[in-house]
Design an enzyme around this catalytic site. Structure first.
Site, PDB file in Angstrom:
ATOM      1  N   GLY A   1       1.162  -1.170  -3.019  1.00 18.86           N
ATOM      2  CA  GLY A   1       2.060  -2.291  -2.727  1.00 18.86           C
ATOM      3  C   GLY A   1       3.311  -2.173  -3.559  1.00 18.86           C
ATOM      4  O   GLY A   1       3.255  -2.226  -4.784  1.00 18.86           O
TER       5      GLY A   1
ATOM      6  N   GLU B   1      -0.712   4.997   6.543  1.00 22.13           N
ATOM      7  CA  GLU B   1      -0.488   5.961   7.625  1.00 22.13           C
ATOM      8  C   GLU B   1       0.996   6.301   7.673  1.00 22.13           C
ATOM      9  O   GLU B   1       1.819   5.588   7.071  1.00 22.13           O
ATOM     10  CB  GLU B   1      -0.926   5.347   8.963  1.00 22.13           C
ATOM     11  CG  GLU B   1      -2.414   5.029   8.992  1.00 22.13           C
ATOM     12  CD  GLU B   1      -2.869   4.479  10.331  1.00 22.13           C
ATOM     13  OE1 GLU B   1      -2.029   4.327  11.259  1.00 22.13           O
ATOM     14  OE2 GLU B   1      -4.073   4.197  10.449  1.00 22.13           O
TER      15      GLU B   1
ATOM     16  N   GLU C   1      -7.442  -3.207  -8.159  1.00 25.47           N
ATOM     17  CA  GLU C   1      -6.451  -2.153  -8.333  1.00 25.47           C
ATOM     18  C   GLU C   1      -5.253  -2.687  -9.120  1.00 25.47           C
ATOM     19  O   GLU C   1      -4.591  -1.943  -9.822  1.00 25.47           O
ATOM     20  CB  GLU C   1      -6.019  -1.552  -6.997  1.00 25.47           C
ATOM     21  CG  GLU C   1      -5.095  -2.430  -6.178  1.00 25.47           C
ATOM     22  CD  GLU C   1      -4.606  -1.727  -4.921  1.00 25.47           C
ATOM     23  OE1 GLU C   1      -4.960  -0.572  -4.705  1.00 25.47           O
ATOM     24  OE2 GLU C   1      -3.861  -2.366  -4.164  1.00 25.47           O
TER      25      GLU C   1
ATOM     26  N   ARG D   1      13.128  13.663 -36.087  1.00 23.44           N
ATOM     27  CA  ARG D   1      14.391  14.266 -35.677  1.00 23.44           C
ATOM     28  C   ARG D   1      15.523  13.820 -36.608  1.00 23.44           C
ATOM     29  O   ARG D   1      15.800  12.628 -36.731  1.00 23.44           O
ATOM     30  CB  ARG D   1      14.704  13.837 -34.238  1.00 23.44           C
ATOM     31  CG  ARG D   1      16.052  14.310 -33.721  1.00 23.44           C
ATOM     32  CD  ARG D   1      16.051  15.780 -33.472  1.00 23.44           C
ATOM     33  NE  ARG D   1      17.297  16.226 -32.853  1.00 23.44           N
ATOM     34  CZ  ARG D   1      17.618  17.510 -32.730  1.00 23.44           C
ATOM     35  NH1 ARG D   1      16.801  18.446 -33.182  1.00 23.44           N
ATOM     36  NH2 ARG D   1      18.744  17.855 -32.151  1.00 23.44           N
TER      37      ARG D   1
ATOM     38  N   GLY E   1       2.895   1.579   6.061  1.00 25.50           N
ATOM     39  CA  GLY E   1       2.900   1.598   4.592  1.00 25.50           C
ATOM     40  C   GLY E   1       2.752   0.190   4.066  1.00 25.50           C
ATOM     41  O   GLY E   1       1.644  -0.346   4.006  1.00 25.50           O
TER      42      GLY E   1
HETATM   43  C1  LIG Z   1       1.309   9.549  -4.939  1.00 23.19           C
HETATM   44  C2  LIG Z   1       0.860   8.522  -3.962  1.00 23.19           C
HETATM   45  C3  LIG Z   1      -0.484   8.248  -3.835  1.00 23.19           C
HETATM   46  C4  LIG Z   1      -0.941   7.322  -2.887  1.00 23.19           C
HETATM   47  N1  LIG Z   1      -2.291   7.159  -2.732  1.00 23.19           N
HETATM   48  C5  LIG Z   1      -2.736   6.411  -1.695  1.00 23.19           C
HETATM   49  C6  LIG Z   1      -4.129   6.388  -1.373  1.00 23.19           C
HETATM   50  O1  LIG Z   1      -4.957   6.996  -2.047  1.00 23.19           O
HETATM   51  N2  LIG Z   1      -4.531   5.664  -0.306  1.00 23.19           N
HETATM   52  C7  LIG Z   1      -3.651   4.965   0.460  1.00 23.19           C
HETATM   53  O2  LIG Z   1      -4.081   4.330   1.414  1.00 23.19           O
HETATM   54  N3  LIG Z   1      -2.312   4.959   0.193  1.00 23.19           N
HETATM   55  C8  LIG Z   1      -1.845   5.682  -0.860  1.00 23.19           C
HETATM   56  N4  LIG Z   1      -0.484   5.721  -1.118  1.00 23.19           N
HETATM   57  C9  LIG Z   1       0.439   5.001  -0.257  1.00 23.19           C
HETATM   58  C10 LIG Z   1       1.168   3.811  -0.887  1.00 23.19           C
HETATM   59  O3  LIG Z   1       0.293   2.738  -1.030  1.00 23.19           O
HETATM   60  C11 LIG Z   1       2.380   3.502   0.009  1.00 23.19           C
HETATM   61  O4  LIG Z   1       3.321   4.504  -0.244  1.00 23.19           O
HETATM   62  C12 LIG Z   1       2.986   2.148  -0.242  1.00 23.19           C
HETATM   63  O5  LIG Z   1       2.155   1.138   0.242  1.00 23.19           O
HETATM   64  C13 LIG Z   1       4.369   1.996   0.406  1.00 23.19           C
HETATM   65  O6  LIG Z   1       4.383   2.347   1.753  1.00 23.19           O
HETATM   66  P1  LIG Z   1       5.497   3.350   2.310  1.00 23.19           P
HETATM   67  O7  LIG Z   1       5.565   4.485   1.375  1.00 23.19           O
HETATM   68  O8  LIG Z   1       5.184   3.643   3.707  1.00 23.19           O
HETATM   69  O9  LIG Z   1       6.847   2.558   2.197  1.00 23.19           O
HETATM   70  P2  LIG Z   1       7.494   1.529   3.270  1.00 23.19           P
HETATM   71  O10 LIG Z   1       6.516   0.478   3.567  1.00 23.19           O
HETATM   72  O11 LIG Z   1       8.064   2.274   4.403  1.00 23.19           O
HETATM   73  O12 LIG Z   1       8.644   0.901   2.401  1.00 23.19           O
HETATM   74  C14 LIG Z   1       9.962   1.443   2.247  1.00 23.19           C
HETATM   75  C15 LIG Z   1      10.816   0.468   1.459  1.00 23.19           C
HETATM   76  O13 LIG Z   1      10.958  -0.752   2.175  1.00 23.19           O
HETATM   77  C16 LIG Z   1      10.532  -1.857   1.428  1.00 23.19           C
HETATM   78  N5  LIG Z   1       9.908  -2.863   2.289  1.00 23.19           N
HETATM   79  C17 LIG Z   1       8.974  -2.674   3.244  1.00 23.19           C
HETATM   80  N6  LIG Z   1       8.644  -3.848   3.791  1.00 23.19           N
HETATM   81  C18 LIG Z   1       9.375  -4.797   3.185  1.00 23.19           C
HETATM   82  C19 LIG Z   1       9.496  -6.210   3.312  1.00 23.19           C
HETATM   83  N7  LIG Z   1       8.747  -6.921   4.170  1.00 23.19           N
HETATM   84  N8  LIG Z   1      10.357  -6.848   2.519  1.00 23.19           N
HETATM   85  C20 LIG Z   1      11.094  -6.170   1.607  1.00 23.19           C
HETATM   86  N9  LIG Z   1      11.043  -4.853   1.443  1.00 23.19           N
HETATM   87  C21 LIG Z   1      10.187  -4.165   2.227  1.00 23.19           C
HETATM   88  C22 LIG Z   1       9.553  -1.264   0.440  1.00 23.19           C
HETATM   89  O14 LIG Z   1       9.391  -2.077  -0.703  1.00 23.19           O
HETATM   90  C23 LIG Z   1      10.188   0.061   0.122  1.00 23.19           C
HETATM   91  O15 LIG Z   1      11.178  -0.125  -0.845  1.00 23.19           O
HETATM   92  C24 LIG Z   1      -0.012   6.618  -2.095  1.00 23.19           C
HETATM   93  C25 LIG Z   1       1.356   6.835  -2.268  1.00 23.19           C
HETATM   94  C26 LIG Z   1       1.792   7.784  -3.160  1.00 23.19           C
HETATM   95  C27 LIG Z   1       3.266   8.020  -3.273  1.00 23.19           C
END
Ligand SMILES: Cc1cc2nc3c(=O)[nH]c(=O)nc-3n(C[C@H](O)[C@H](O)[C@H](O)COP(=O)(O)OP(=O)(O)OC[C@H]3O[C@@H](n4cnc5c(N)ncnc54)[C@H](O)[C@@H]3O)c2cc1C
Lengths: 389, 375
Positions: A367, A129, A245, A271, A133
């Site tokens: 993840g 959401e 996954e 090349r 994340g």
């Molecule tokens: C192209 C694409 C397709 C996707 N498809 C799906 C899908 O089909 N279904 C679905 O449900 N999701 C999907 N996702 C979501 C994806 O799983 C999330 O983007 C991912 O889990 C990370 O969450 P976030 O982007 O909110 O990052 P955040 O959780 O906000 O993280 C931001 C940064 O903080 C770090 N961080 C966060 N918490 C911690 C911690 N405790 N300790 C250390 N570092 C931390 C992270 O590693 C990252 O570097 C998709 C994402 C993309 C980009």
């Protein structure tokens, strides 16, 4: 220990590779440029049986096992299928299909799996959401039971296949007070009242898969579509999907690395600079060697998870390890691939350019690398103070 | 496909681990400090049957496969890398050369002694002017009637000071030939032990051959076949380095993990600080992948598949990881790691040899690349 792939599996890989090279790869460039899902490639993959791989035969599946599924996806990407297409395959087959297969009741399986296995009913998975994340348990989408329906409200973010799927496995809170055990899973049809698709997202890579928000406004879902027991969605679905996954979905990543290596070898031999193929320069050779070392390490990590899953050995640590290792070395492989191609590698018409953009999702989706380290570290290390319970 | 050790290998791993934790590990600092061949450890491990592992049963050995031997060497290296290196050099480098290429008579005489640990082997290829470039060696074996006369100098030869037999590569005119020379042969002279950064218990020294007379029976693999024989043996040498390096990586992980779990800062164990936890986690990840690559390469070697590039990449991965992990371990221990009493600094020094021994990683990368590029 024994590290062979049997003859049947080898033949299967070869046929998938050729199929991908001849039927899929030629379609990729155009759709990559447009940033559109390629239905033609999808239909061909369905006819070839790619979506049927892990499922039992009684639901239209091929009962191929995890390792063979991985080998198939590896060969598909190595042959030139784009990361976007294989990501769509993953969201459909693994994230939507596998939980329905492993957690769903007979009725749900009969209803949904044949369409998923044939590829006709495209699937997706909604967990993430806008504000949840990495901290997936903090989802805010709610599901309230009303008679024989659940009423869903909330927004899902980054959902692969969002704009085009027929059904989604969706995670929503049914009991706020119960924490992890108050989160449930549902199968939501795309034509459910109150369901709509949000903004389609424009991405750096994996452009042949579509991604969007999912919006639930008093969305009505039949109670029969509750997947698994109420309150167990997060725990059960999480556990079921994760190891899958972090194996089957990764296989495409291995194929992508191999594709980059294959392309780089070909290019380095062709090349010519300073009167000789650049393959003869030590610095190019060193990159090729490093790419090969990364590919073989990734292969070990991936095949081990697949083998463990096929033998019903719990593989959480190994799956996270594979995901972490593969995605991190994948970045370097993609980078070396572009570097070997020089300016041409920066151009859209070369597969290494696409691979470079596609590979970054590996350290974020399913993840982040940090989350994998967190999970592995928890399993390896004692972090409690001495004397503390 | 099967990623687990057999029950028998697992049993050996477990019992040898316990044995080494009790008998070998506690003496590692002393072995390092003395910079002498760890004779006591050698004897104890021989009593445990370690030297016999790969020797065929008809020669008094246990006839185990490569994976078993590498498992044992890794376990020993987790507790004392020098000891593991000494054992592996004798068993896998010299021992395999004799087993595969020796005459029946030679095998009958030497292998039972190696299996009991009563004799120690060494492998002498490098020279002052020929390291990576093996074909540049200058040691010659000149045929005189029924005999061969060896002349030349070999450098940095592990086990040289204690070896009872030396497997060595010589130039024979335009070709190369491998000989097994008994240490008592007249004209063999061993130099002073090299003073080294690490792996001090795996003492290396120069060996000079001053008109050493050997017979046909001392030839391994036939006259003129030296390069092919050595190429084959180098696979074993590199796998042995893999095993020692992987043991070092695990040792570094264990030391770091233990420190992170027991030392506290800001009111909690270091392991509860994310940066430390992630660093230790990465140590496990890299060590684990390198370990799988080693078994994969060993499996290919055991089954006669084309394996040189796989052995090479397993060796590069294992030794790069050993160095990386020993560095990470130092970071986790900080000042405690600098102390001469800490295993961390010994592991850090021991790890360096791993990227050099058995062909430097730069050379091995060339082998991998040339195979990929079909050059
Ligand atoms: C192209 C694409 C397709 C996707 N498809 C799906 C899908 O089909 N279904 C679905 O449900 N999701 C999907 N996702 C979501 C994806 O799983 C999330 O983007 C991912 O889990 C990370 O969450 P976030 O982007 O909110 O990052 P955040 O959780 O906000 O993280 C931001 C940064 O903080 C770090 N961080 C966060 N918490 C911690 C911690 N405790 N300790 C250390 N570092 C931390 C992270 O590693 C990252 O570097 C998709 C994402 C993309 C980009």
């Amino acid at each position: 220990m024994e590290f062979s792939i049997n003859e049947e599996q080898q033949a299967f890989m070869k046929s998938v590779f050729n199929f991908s090279k001849n039927e899929i790869y030629p379609l990729m460039e155009e759709f990559e440029k447009k940033g559109e899902f390629c239905w033609e490639a999808w239909k061909k993959m369905g006819e070839f049986g790619m979506m049927a791989l892990p499922f039992p035969e009684e639901y239209g599946g091929a009962n191929a096992g995890v390792l063979t599924t991985c080998l198939g996806m590896e060969a598909l990407t190595r042959g030139g299928a784009s990361g976007g297409l294989t990501l769509s395959w993953g969201a459909h087959t693994i994230l939507c299909g596998v939980p329905i297969w492993l957690i769903g009741n007979e009725e749900q399986k009969k209803k949904y799996l044949p369409g998923i296995a044939s590829g006709e009913k495209l699937g997706g998975f909604g967990l993430t959401e806008p504000n949840a994340g990495s901290d997936a348990a903090s989802v805010q989408t709610t599901a309230v039971k009303k008679g024989d329906k659940y009423i869903l409200n909330g927004t899902k973010m980054f959902i692969t296949n969002g704009p085009i799927a027929s059904q989604f496995v969706v995670i929503a809170v049914t009991d706020k007070k119960a924490g992890h055990f108050g989160i449930s899973a549902f199968i939501v049809d795309a034509d459910a009242p109150g369901f709509s698709i949000g903004k389609e997202l424009d991405k750096m890579g994996n452009r042949t898969s579509t991604t969007s928000e999912l919006i639930f406004e008093d969305c009505e879902v039949p109670a029969a579509n509750l997947l698994g027991p109420e309150g167990m969605g997060f725990v059960v679905v999480g556990k079921t999907i994760l190891e899958y996954e972090r194996s089957c979905l990764l296989a495409a990543g291995l194929g992508g690395m191999e594709n980059t290596l294959d392309e780089s070898i070909k290019y380095a031999k062709e090349r010519v600079q300073f009167n000789r193929p650049i393959a003869q320069f030590q610095a190019i050779q060193e990159k090729i060697a490093n790419m090969k070392i990364a590919v073989e390490g990734a292969r070990m990590a991936l095949y081990r998870v697949a083998w463990m899953k096929d033998n019903n050995i719990p593989a959480m640590l190994e799956a996270c390890l594979a995901k972490l290792f593969m995605s991190e070395v994948g970045l370097k492989v993609a980078d070396d691939g572009v570097q070997i191609h020089g300016g041409y590698g920066y151009m859209r018409e070369y597969p290494v350019e696409r691979n470079y953009r596609d590979v970054k999702l590996g350290t974020i989706g399913a993840g982040t690398s940090e989350v994998q380290r967190q999970v592995i570290g928890k399993m390896l290390l004692k972090t409690k103070k001495k004397g503390a319970k | 496909m099967d990623f687990k050790l057999t029950a028998e290998q697992e049993k050996l791993r477990k019992s040898l681990s316990e044995f080494c934790a009790a008998e070998i590990g506690p003496r590692a600092a002393e072995v390092d400090e003395k910079a002498e061949f760890p004779a006591e450890n050698w004897k104890k491990l021989a009593e445990q049957g370690v030297m016999a592992l790969t020797v065929p049963e008809q020669y008094g050995g246990a006839g185990k496969d490569l994976a078993t031997a590498l498992t044992a060497i890794s376990v020993i290296a987790e507790h004392c890398a020098s000891t593991a290196e000494v054992v592996a050099t004798s068993m896998l480098c010299a021992g395999k050369a004799i087993e595969i290429y020796g005459s029946e008579q030679l095998k009958g005489r030497i292998l039972p002694e190696l299996a009991k640990g009563c004799e120690i082997g060494a492998l002498a290829v490098s020279e002052p002017g020929a390291g990576s470039d093996v074909s540049a060696i200058k040691t010659t074996a000149e045929k005189c009637g029924e005999e061969y006369i060896l002349k030349g100098e070999k450098s940095y030869i592990t086990n040289a000071t204690v070896a009872d037999g030396i497997v060595t590569l010589t130039k024979t005119g335009d070709s190369f030939t491998v000989f097994a020379a008994p240490k008592f042969a007249a004209g063999i002279c061993v130099g002073a032990p090299a003073r080294t950064l690490g792996m001090r218990g795996a003492v290396a020294a120069n060996i000079s051959f001053n008109d050493v007379n050997l017979g046909d029976n001392n030839i391994l693999g036939g006259y003129g076949n030296g390069l092919a024989v050595i190429a084959d043996i180098f696979d074993y040498v590199r796998l042995n380095v893999c095993a020692v390096a992987n043991g070092i990586s695990v040792a570094a992980y264990n030391v770091a993990k233990n420190h992170a779990e027991t030392r506290e800062s800001f009111g909690k164990p270091l392991a509860a600080h994310q940066i430390v936890a992630f660093r230790v986690t990465d140590m496990h990840v890299d060590a684990d992948v390198s370990r799988m690559l080693m078994y994969n390469a060993a499996w290919k070697k055991q089954n006669g598949e084309k394996c040189a590039p796989f052995v090479a990449l397993a060796k590069v991965s294992a030794s790069d990881t050993a160095i990386k992990n020993s560095d990470r371990c130092m970071k986790v221990l900080a000042s405690a790691g600098l102390s001469a009493d800490s295993p961390a600094q010994r592991i850090y020094r021991d790890a360096r040899l791993m990227e050099i021994a058995g062909g430097t990683n730069d050379i091995l990368r060339q082998i991998i690349a040339r195979d990929q590029l079909e050059l």
